[in-house]
Scaffold this active site. Sequence first.
Site, PDB file in Angstrom:
ATOM      1  N   ASP A   1      32.023   6.113  92.778  1.00 55.95           N
ATOM      2  CA  ASP A   1      32.808   5.235  93.654  1.00 55.95           C
ATOM      3  C   ASP A   1      34.198   5.764  93.977  1.00 55.95           C
ATOM      4  OD1 ASP A   1      30.691   3.414  93.758  1.00 55.95           O
ATOM      5  OD2 ASP A   1      31.269   2.638  91.786  1.00 55.95           O
ATOM      6  N   ASP A   2      34.419   7.023  93.741  1.00 58.87           N
ATOM      7  CA  ASP A   2      35.749   7.557  94.013  1.00 58.87           C
ATOM      8  C   ASP A   2      35.996   7.799  95.492  1.00 58.87           C
ATOM      9  OD1 ASP A   2      36.381   7.492  91.387  1.00 58.87           O
ATOM     10  OD2 ASP A   2      36.044   9.614  91.003  1.00 58.87           O
TER      11      ASP A   2
ATOM     12  N   SER B   1      -7.498  36.821  62.996  1.00 61.13           N
ATOM     13  CA  SER B   1      -7.798  37.716  61.889  1.00 61.13           C
ATOM     14  C   SER B   1      -9.321  37.858  61.812  1.00 61.13           C
ATOM     15  CB  SER B   1      -7.249  37.115  60.594  1.00 61.13           C
ATOM     16  OG  SER B   1      -7.615  37.931  59.510  1.00 61.13           O
TER      17      SER B   1
ATOM     18  N   SER C   1     -11.193  39.280  64.076  1.00 57.08           N
ATOM     19  CA  SER C   1     -11.833  39.296  65.394  1.00 57.08           C
ATOM     20  C   SER C   1     -12.259  40.721  65.771  1.00 57.08           C
ATOM     21  CB  SER C   1     -10.886  38.737  66.458  1.00 57.08           C
ATOM     22  OG  SER C   1      -9.701  39.506  66.497  1.00 57.08           O
TER      23      SER C   1
ATOM     24  N   GLY D   1      -5.534  38.768  68.676  1.00 50.82           N
ATOM     25  CA  GLY D   1      -6.708  37.945  68.399  1.00 50.82           C
ATOM     26  C   GLY D   1      -6.658  37.473  66.956  1.00 50.82           C
TER      27      GLY D   1
ATOM     28  N   SER E   1      -0.330  38.387  66.507  1.00 49.49           N
ATOM     29  CA  SER E   1       0.684  37.890  67.460  1.00 49.49           C
ATOM     30  C   SER E   1       0.225  36.606  68.143  1.00 49.49           C
ATOM     31  CB  SER E   1       1.035  38.967  68.487  1.00 49.49           C
ATOM     32  OG  SER E   1      -0.115  39.617  69.005  1.00 49.49           O
TER      33      SER E   1
ATOM     34  N   LYS F   1      34.267  10.093  97.495  1.00 50.20           N
ATOM     35  CA  LYS F   1      34.181  11.520  97.830  1.00 50.20           C
ATOM     36  C   LYS F   1      33.522  11.757  99.192  1.00 50.20           C
ATOM     37  CE  LYS F   1      31.547  13.623  95.098  1.00 50.20           C
ATOM     38  NZ  LYS F   1      30.397  13.944  95.941  1.00 50.20           N
TER      39      LYS F   1
END
Lengths: 301, 628
Positions: free
Chosen positions: B20-21, B469, B471, B467, B541, B23
């Site tokens: 409400d300034d 363990s 795999s 992948g 990973s 601008k």
Amino acid sequence: MTKKSNTNLVELESEAIYIIREATAQFEKPVMLFSGGKDSICMAWLAKKAFYPGKIPFPLMHVDTGHNFPETLEFRDRFVESIGAEIIVRTVQDSIDTGRSTDETGPGASRNGLQTVTLLDALNEFKFDAAMGGARRDEEKARAKERFFSHRDAFGQWDPKNQRPELWNLFNGRKKMGEHFRVFPISNWTELDVWSYIHREEIDLPNLYFSHEREIIVRDGVILGWAPFVELFPGEEIQKRFVRFRTIGDITCTGAVESPASSLDEILAEIVSTRTTERGGRADDKRSEAAMEDRKKQGYF
Amino acid sequence: MSIVNDSRDILRLTTAGSVDDGKSTLIGRLLYDSKAIFQDQMEALELASKLRGEEEVNLALLTDGLRAEREQGITIDVAYRYFSTPKRKFIIADTPGHEQYTRNMVTGASTADLAIILIDARNGVLTQSRRHGFLASLLGISHLLVAVNKMDLVDWSKSQYQEIVAEYTAFSEKLKIHDITFVPVSALMGDNIVNQGNRMKWYDGPTVLHHLEKVTIVADRNLTDFRFPVQYVIRPHQDFRGFAGRLSSGTITPGEEVVALPSGRYTKIRAIHTTDGKLDSARAGESVTLTLEDEIDLSRGEMLVRSHNMPIVSTRFDAMLCWMDETQPLKMNSPYFLRQTTRETQSFVRELTYRVDINSLHRDLDAKTLELNEIGRLTIETSQPMFFDPYERNRETGGFIIIDPTSNRTVGAGVIRGEKREIPSLGPDHAETVEKSANVVWHTGEISLKQRETRNNHEAACYWFTGLSGSGKSTLARAFEQKLFAEGKQVFVIDGDNVRHGLNGDLGFSSEDREENIRRIGHVARLMYNAGIIVLCCFISPTRALRDFVRGLFPEGRFNEVHVQCGIDECIKRDPKGLYKKALAGEIPDFTGVSAPYEEPDRAEYVIDTAHQPVDICVEMLGLDSDS
């Protein structure tokens, strides 16, 4: 050599060239939209400068509504050749013939909105992932909030509430498969900047921009060029006047102004003293208060 | 005014104020009184005001563009406005000052020369007025114009105005803004916006427009430090290799000696090309194409600088970051893309020093993350070296954005304070801080990768086998290694268990240690790649983030993610190391596939199903592209 003086145009030119190069570097298959209007002429000119002495590394594309002024098409081919670019043309008529679009009917009919379907189909056909356009933020309220790099979802839609913030000169063009971007290199230019630049660079323009005698009709206070496919409302009649166009789009919705200005100098002088915006002559924006915003959300430029 | 020889410059400004300034009214007034509103815009405005049942023309409607905003009566995004006077051209970034829109103000401020801050004369200096000043200061804006608005509602009171001036001046001493101008205004009635009016005769300073026209901005531009980030390489034929880009700062002339980063190679500028001919010089902000005296390797994301004026070259820096994403908070130690100049690299936020309360400017040292619109000081590490300057000295090379790799959203914007000189401690026994040399440039050496590849007769590459363990990652990689070796290729397998013995013997299995494990292996693989070798890495990973980090270390096309696919049931059945048995018995915590998730790759170059195919077929599948 020394540079042509004009501080602010040098800055705007550098900015636009930067954006064009950035789009070219970030996207795999960019394209530049070309309508034959002054903004896209200016943008294509900037593209030539951006890659000089190399060729423009992307094609231009024209989405032809079939309602273009014949002068525009003739100019298009000549200009594109002069800057050594390639052009692809896709027509709204084809979209209508294949049932992708339906023509509006009646005297107020315009194919402007139909360009969207043809445009999106063409982007898909060539797998373009970025389309550069000559829109400017000063043209219209909705465009005032447009980004330089504007993200579109897989349906080509714009979401004004979910735009990516753009800071400094850093543009984020990352996207998922199927999404694409619209890029607006001359966002920060005003109508006067475009004209001043065309003048400075001595760029060729379609003669529609200069004063000429032509058959017109007056509709809702807007002067429209007449062509055989323009249906008349009762009471409208075809008249002959000396006019020029400030923007060039479809015959059905591009308003002319009565003007004797027949050179760039005269046009510049007229614009400096003019009191209406160039889109004031666009019948398509007058359809509703938020007409442009609605069209943009659907994928229009 | 001559349009052709127009020497006017452009002032970019941003506006901030609360809802409400007034601008939007101020901007509307600026446009209206400087005659930048066209007749048809005026007519549309009158119509829109009438439809809303307002008697007077509502100037705020000029800038409140989008329909949603009109319905809510607030501006929700940055909108750009253009106007000009005979003295100057102006680009206004109109940004909402509402609490949740810090993001927008930061955006608008990033390109601004000057900020207008509105203060409602009735309310005095509020926390948001301070916040706006802080943000303007953070974003390096040199000039602040404080418009004390709604003077009409306080009877044009001089004392009220002076109180606000005194309070804000005191506050602003903490900021880095040295040029602050105050103007008492009434945007609604027009006093001191463009015209002076006669209701505040006690004020003899400039009007808002007068100040905007007069303020000097030339000195704000950095014309000292030549920085040329390469944007695009133009190569129309054999004899021309031009480097296209825009000078971030400084100036350059043909004949000057320059250094290319990161290669450290020296050469000279041959010419500055434009369509209009060769130029005698180029300066900050200009888009040009440079040619060099010597053929050196240089591509997008790299930089030309002067040898006696180098930016900081580092992979760790200290920065202030504003978080801009509403969908999720900042994740520490997670990969984000970082973009600065034309360079993009992977990055991680390593340490959050504190979060700033932008209302009180207090520092919260216990903060663990940043949410939307929050700002914090932190340490960032990148996978490639960056070339930067402190933002205070150079806005173009000191500003950066970070991008979420999954959503592709721009989630943060940051300003660099300087280099972070500690390297991470290696554990409790090595806790001391080690000083890094300030000018470490990556040494390319005399023998290039290309030369090595030519001698080896094949390209270097990295295959990353991921992948579960069991795999079959190692089995597959070993078989692939034998095949390549038999073909006469330089190849080597890095296996998870082996590195755990020496190189990564200090690491355990916490998630931080696992990340560090992969980080080190990624870099080792990169070094071996640089030596011309085809590196095969076998690591579970489990997260995309980890794998993407390693991917980011390699040039496009040289990193091949191989998803070794095998259902968990089959893996449990195989259980070559007896680990599943222990994991299922609860003896191994966080075991991937049992008690910790495995994120399947979504962009693996190869997906190899080892459950249903013999090893030799699997190897054939990998081999298909190994020569190309």
